[in-house]
Scaffold this motif. Structure first.
Motif, PDB file in Angstrom:
ATOM      1  N   LEU A 183      25.406 -18.492  -5.386  1.00 28.00           N
ATOM      2  CA  LEU A 183      26.703 -18.280  -4.735  1.00 28.00           C
ATOM      3  C   LEU A 183      26.886 -16.822  -4.343  1.00 28.00           C
ATOM      4  O   LEU A 183      27.487 -16.520  -3.298  1.00 28.00           O
ATOM      5  N   HIS A 184      26.378 -15.895  -5.161  1.00 21.63           N
ATOM      6  CA  HIS A 184      26.498 -14.472  -4.822  1.00 21.63           C
ATOM      7  C   HIS A 184      25.716 -14.139  -3.558  1.00 21.63           C
ATOM      8  O   HIS A 184      26.201 -13.412  -2.674  1.00 21.63           O
ATOM      9  N   LEU A 185      24.500 -14.670  -3.416  1.00 17.67           N
ATOM     10  CA  LEU A 185      23.698 -14.394  -2.221  1.00 17.67           C
ATOM     11  C   LEU A 185      24.380 -14.945  -0.963  1.00 17.67           C
ATOM     12  O   LEU A 185      24.406 -14.285   0.078  1.00 17.67           O
ATOM     13  N   ASN A 186      24.940 -16.140  -1.063  1.00 18.02           N
ATOM     14  CA  ASN A 186      25.622 -16.743   0.089  1.00 18.02           C
ATOM     15  C   ASN A 186      26.886 -15.957   0.457  1.00 18.02           C
ATOM     16  O   ASN A 186      27.150 -15.659   1.630  1.00 18.02           O
ATOM     17  N   THR A 187      27.678 -15.598  -0.546  1.00 20.45           N
ATOM     18  CA  THR A 187      28.922 -14.874  -0.277  1.00 20.45           C
ATOM     19  C   THR A 187      28.633 -13.484   0.249  1.00 20.45           C
ATOM     20  O   THR A 187      29.336 -12.983   1.132  1.00 20.45           O
ATOM     21  N   LEU A 188      27.608 -12.837  -0.266  1.00 21.96           N
ATOM     22  CA  LEU A 188      27.234 -11.506   0.218  1.00 21.96           C
ATOM     23  C   LEU A 188      26.797 -11.555   1.674  1.00 21.96           C
ATOM     24  O   LEU A 188      27.153 -10.689   2.474  1.00 21.96           O
ATOM     25  N   GLN A 189      26.035 -12.599   2.032  1.00 15.71           N
ATOM     26  CA  GLN A 189      25.602 -12.740   3.440  1.00 15.71           C
ATOM     27  C   GLN A 189      26.796 -12.924   4.368  1.00 15.71           C
ATOM     28  O   GLN A 189      26.865 -12.332   5.449  1.00 15.71           O
ATOM     29  N   LEU A 190      27.771 -13.739   3.973  1.00 14.59           N
ATOM     30  CA  LEU A 190      28.961 -13.953   4.798  1.00 14.59           C
ATOM     31  C   LEU A 190      29.806 -12.685   4.889  1.00 14.59           C
ATOM     32  O   LEU A 190      30.366 -12.374   5.951  1.00 14.59           O
ATOM     33  N   SER A 191      29.903 -11.941   3.812  1.00 15.88           N
ATOM     34  CA  SER A 191      30.698 -10.698   3.847  1.00 15.88           C
ATOM     35  C   SER A 191      30.069  -9.664   4.764  1.00 15.88           C
ATOM     36  O   SER A 191      30.772  -8.931   5.468  1.00 15.88           O
ATOM     37  N   LYS A 192      28.730  -9.582   4.788  1.00 12.61           N
ATOM     38  CA  LYS A 192      28.068  -8.664   5.711  1.00 12.61           C
ATOM     39  C   LYS A 192      28.324  -9.064   7.165  1.00 12.61           C
ATOM     40  O   LYS A 192      28.564  -8.207   8.024  1.00 12.61           O
ATOM     41  N   LEU A 193      28.242 -10.372   7.431  1.00 17.04           N
ATOM     42  CA  LEU A 193      28.507 -10.850   8.790  1.00 17.04           C
ATOM     43  C   LEU A 193      29.944 -10.554   9.192  1.00 17.04           C
ATOM     44  O   LEU A 193      30.220 -10.193  10.349  1.00 17.04           O
TER      45      LEU A 193
END
Length: 984
Positions: free
Chosen positions: A351-361
């Motif tokens: 979940l951290h990897l997915n949320t981090l990717q969305l926050s960067k986008l």
């Protein structure tokens, strides 16, 4: 430079097409994208958050599955799997959904719901641009980061069988593939057999990691006969057996591997109640998503109902399942049930990897990202996650650790949902420079039209176009230099890519020259109008004295329709506007016929016997010989005739009854096809006819319609064309019988069903023969001094060839639309336009109105889903892009094209009026240009509207295509008028 008004109008519309194309290219932008490109190599994954100490988990988590099989069934609707059809026709799949080791979802597909954008959404997790509905015909290579690119970079072997769109999008990603043509909708058997025939061999092998199967048969059946066809059940049963074969094979392989395999069943889009797709109705956007794996074992009594998710969520889920980085442009969320059985630390890591990717986008596309609720939730979750990791590394296994982990989990899931929604609704960047240039060209053309209107309507149909003097003027070069400087400034300072800036300097310079020339031509025309203001005022005063109720209705109705385009509800239900205008026009014509008969000025009794005798003489003549009256050029003298003159053309009661007959026909047609948004789901006569229980009634109605079409068309044709028309219409019925839509009385149900290739080509031969005969007569009238009848017969035969082609392409339940169209044309010609002597401008506007109304009578709307693409493959055994595109466009715009064709014939048949056709061409171009120009301004101002992509954007594509067809129609007008001038 003197130019006929028809040639002037055709040139202006051609230029306007260029402007609209530039505007559309700028209006449909690229969605949100990550600035980090994948070409630079794989990025190091972010480490696990931790408070105070360094984490020992800095790599991607290991894969969850050893193999992944994706079975994509084109146009698979959610109720085909989870509804009654699934229970009846897909028993194995239903068992997996209800009791098997699986997780089921209803995945929402965003519009446009066509194949290529949906594949991009599934593999990239991003929202494709709406312009992809056009690119769907010829898919370019996918350059965005996607799951398949990551899988190939990780050394995984990918095999694909099915829709060749995948091969075009991913040309170098598959170690083995076999593509099938996706646009040949007449084939729904071999297209799937070509996929299934590889299964046994591939499933026995173990040298692959990802297997993708894309089945097209279900989608093709929908396009041919709709979602209620009995063929749907057979196809679903076939797909169920395919799924069972794959699943049993994977289960046997799972016993030999450490990791389980994953089977994914999904659809790219749904299917509307008419069998098409492309719009945003519930049936089109709701698709099933079934994840099957032995890792998802459920306990007894564990009931899992399908949850609603986004289609873009699959990309992140597949990436995590294969141990790959999530695509950078993905706006989707990881499907949590897939990782629910894993340890808490792994769940939080995913979940951290997915949320981090969305926050960067979000940071790269939203300037004020720090204020976004999802970003704030992410920061809070990341902080709590660090505290949890610290406690975990201290080997604290107390209840505090479990409670904190559950809290972090909920925080991450909330952040994922909010971030995904924020990015999904994030407005893409528009190419405002291209939009501005395109709008400027369109508005300049409209200004030229409006400035030329008084000259066309008040003088002869010939214009003195101010072209050469502006081009060689100092103002022209100054404007060109200013525009060039602006272009250089925009292209060198713009951070975002502009379409015009990507063009060569020669092409961009040509656009600037065009804009400059139009600007100078407008100034010259304006100056000339001011100089001639006295004469124009006099002519306008003369013309205004003859304004009747019909004139006012045509003007106000056209203006009202244009203004209605600014409201989303009126765009969705535009058919109601045209139905109202046509009905009102019939009432106005009825009033005009009554006034002309009962209140005529020339009611002398002594002329009564003479007129009655004249009426008898005319009625005894063939219809084609009574078409040569003179349409007045201007003024109202003699424009409206008395009841005696009306009787001279036909019996008085037929004139009085004809508007009511037209009104009755239009009312019957409204009941045939329900269209729009509000009423599309309501039952109509076409649904009753197309059901399998009423094939006999459909066959009888289709046969009757074909007979009526022949009777209405054949009277003006030559003997050879009459025979060809009769055989062609017989071939139309044979074609529909061959594909099983209708049947002969002696034919059994579903016996001997084929693709109808031979029958359709049989009809094409007669279509081409009739068109060739008509063209020959036109050339003969142009080259050789011959009688006027040869040309009129040639024009009518070309019109007849188009009618025969329309009969072939229209579905059988729409054949009454074609028959009623021809009937209304005959009634209006004989009993309205000739007795009442309407001028060319009025007749042109009426033809345009009826053409637009019949566009909707045949079931079309401003949704892409109502386009019948099966018309593009009638008589084709392989996909050929140009013929398929032409046939699809013609089948969609049958109404406007046939009414425009009839207009050319009708005005050309008035042998003594040389300017009527030129004026009609100008009026037709003007009445088509005003809505386009207005709509471009409206969509620019409404580009942030909530319904910009679901309502206004499809309408923009329809307007652009309609303008292109108008340009072709104006070219025909001009060529026909040139024939007249040469003959004269």
């Amino acid at each position: 430079m003197r130019l006929g008004s028809g040639a002037f109008a055709a040139s202006c519309v051609a230029i306007e097409v260029i402007g609209v194309a530039i505007f559309i290219r700028g209006f449909f932008p690229a969605p949100v994208r990550s600035s980090a490109r994948s070409e630079h190599g794989a990025e190091t994954p972010a480490p696990e958050p931790v408070a105070g100490v360094s984490s020992n988990w800095t790599k991607l988590p290991p894969p969850l599955f050893s193999k992944v099989v994706i079975v994509l069934i084109d146009a698979l609707r959610d109720d085909f799997v989870f509804g009654s059809k699934g229970v009846k026709y897909m028993p194995y799949t239903t068992y997996l959904v209800e009791k098997g080791a699986s997780h089921s979802f209803v995945a929402e597909a965003k519009p446009p719901t066509v194949t290529m954008p949906r594949i991009k959404a599934l593999m990239t997790g991003s929202l494709p641009g709406f312009v992809d509905v056009i690119r769907n015909l010829n898919s370019p290579v996918l350059l965005e980061d996607n799951v398949l690119r990551q899988a190939k970079a990780a050394g995984k072997r990918i095999i694909f069988y099915g829709d060749e769109t995948w091969v075009k999008l991913f040309p170098k990603h598959f170690v083995e593939y076999d593509g099938t043509t996706s646009f040949f909708v007449s084939d729904y058997i071999e297209v799937d057999k070509n996929v299934t025939r590889h299964l046994d061999k591939v499933l026995k092998r173990g040298d692959w990691d990802v297997l993708i199967l894309h089945y097209l048969g279900l989608d093709h059946i929908g396009h041919i006969s709709g979602p209620n066809s009995p063929l749907i059940g057979h196809k679903l049963s076939e797909m169920d057996s395919v799924l069972m074969k794959i699943h049993t094979s994977l289960l046997s392989k799972d016993r030999e591997t450490l990791l389980p395999s994953l089977l994914v069943l999904c659809g790219d889009h749904g299917m509307s109640e008419t069998g098409s797709h492309g719009a945003s109705s519930t049936e089109e956007v709701s698709t099933p998503l079934l994840l099957i794996s032995s890792a998802f074992e459920r306990k007894p009594g564990d009931i899992r109902h399908p949850k609603h998710v986004q289609q873009t969520d699959l990309a992140a889920t597949l990436a995590v399942g294969l141990g790959l980085p999530i695509p950078k442009d993905s706006v989707g969320s990881l499907l949590f049930p897939v990782i629910e059985g894993k340890p808490m630390r792994e769940q939080l890591r995913f979940l951290h990897l997915n949320t981090l990717q969305l926050s960067k986008l979000l940071q790269e596309n939203v300037p004020s990202y720090e204020k976004d609720p999802g970003f704030e939730q992410f920061k809070m979750a990341e902080k709590l996650h660090g505290n949890w990791v610290k406690l975990h590394l201290e080997e604290n296994h107390s209840d505090i650790l479990l409670g904190l982990g559950t809290k972090v989990l909920r925080q991450y899931l909330g952040a994922l949902k909010t971030l995904s929604q924020s990015l999904s609704t994030q407005v893409a960047q528009y190419d405002m420079y291209s939009m501005a240039v395109g709008t400027l060209i369109v508005l300049e053309v409209l200004a030229l039209f409006l400035l030329s209107t008084p000259h066309v309507l008040c003088r002869k149909a010939e214009l003195d176009v101010p072209l050469l003097s502006p081009v060689f003027s100092l103002l022209f070069y100054l404007v060109f230099l200013v525009l060039s400087a602006i272009h250089v400034l925009v292209c060198t300072s713009s951070e975002s890519s502009c379409y015009l800036c990507s063009l060569s300097w020669l092409a961009a310079g040509a656009v600037m020259l065009l804009v400059s020339a139009l600007f100078c031509a407008i100034l010259s025309a304006l100056i000339r109008m001011i100089i001639d203001s006295t004469l124009l005022k006099k002519n306008a005063a003369d013309a205004s004295s003859g304004w009747s109720e019909v004139n006012l209705l045509l003007l106000l109705g056209t203006v009202g329709h244009v203004l209605s385009l600014g409201a989303s509800s009126f765009v969705e239900e535009e058919h109601q506007t045209w139905y109202f205008l046509i009905n009102t026009l019939c009432l106005a014509l009825s009033q005009e016929t009554c006034r002309s008969y009962f209140l005529g000025d020339e009611c002398e009794p002594q002329r009564h016997s003479h007129v009655e005798q004249k009426c008898v003489n005319l009625l005894a003549c063939p219809l084609q010989d009574s078409t040569s009256y003179n349409t007045p050029e201007s003024g109202t003298a003699g424009k409206r005739v008395s009841h005696l003159e009306a009787q001279a053309s036909c019996k008085w009661w037929t004139v009085l009854a004809s508007p009511w007959l037209v009104l009755l026909c239009c009312r019957l047609l409204r009941s045939l096809n329900q269209t729009g948004v509000q009423g599309a789901h309501r039952p109509d006569f076409s649904h009753w006819l197309t059901s399998s229980d009423h094939k006999v009634q459909l066959s009888g109605l289709a046969a009757l319609s074909l007979v009526v079409i022949f009777m209405l068309v054949q009277r003006r044709c030559s003997l050879v064309s009459k025979v060809a028309l009769a055989l062609g219409l017989l071939g139309v019925f044979c074609y529909r019988a061959a594909i099983g839509i209708v049947q002969f009385p002696w034919q059994s149900d579903n016996k001997g069903i084929s693709k109808g290739i031979i029958e359709a080509r049989f009809v094409y031969v007669f279509v081409l023969g009739i068109l060739f005969t008509g063209t020959k007569d036109l050339l003969k009238a142009q080259v050789i001094a011959t009688d006027f009848k040869t040309k009129t017969v040639g024009l009518w035969e070309m019109h007849s060839g188009l009618v025969l082609l329309a009969a072939l392409l229209l579905r059988p339940h729409n054949l009454p639309v074609l028959a009623f169209s021809l009937l209304i044309q005959t009634v209006m010609t004989k009993f309205i336009w000739k007795p009442l002597r309407h001028d060319a401008a009025e007749i042109t506007v009426m033809h345009y109105w009826f053409g637009q109304a019949f566009f909707y009578f045949q079931g079309n709307s401003n949704n892409i889903a109502t386009i019948d693409i099966s018309a593009g493959f009638v008589g084709l055994d392989t996909y050929m892009e140009v013929p398929a595109t032409f046939l699809t466009v013609f089948g969609t715009y049958v109404g406007p094209v046939l009414w425009a064709s009839h207009l050319v014939y009708f005005l050309s048949s008035e042998g003594n009026n040389g300017s009527a056709l030129s004026r009609a061409c100008f009026c037709y171009a003007l009445i088509c240009s005003v809505p386009v120009a207005t709509y471009i301004v409206l969509v620019t101002s409404l580009r942030y509207h909530l319904f910009i992509w679901s309502v206004f954007s499809p309408k923009l594509l329809y307007e652009g295509m309609h303008l292109l067809i108008t340009a072709a129609i104006c070219a025909v007008f001009t060529a026909t008028n040139q024939t007249r001038h040469r003959r004269a």
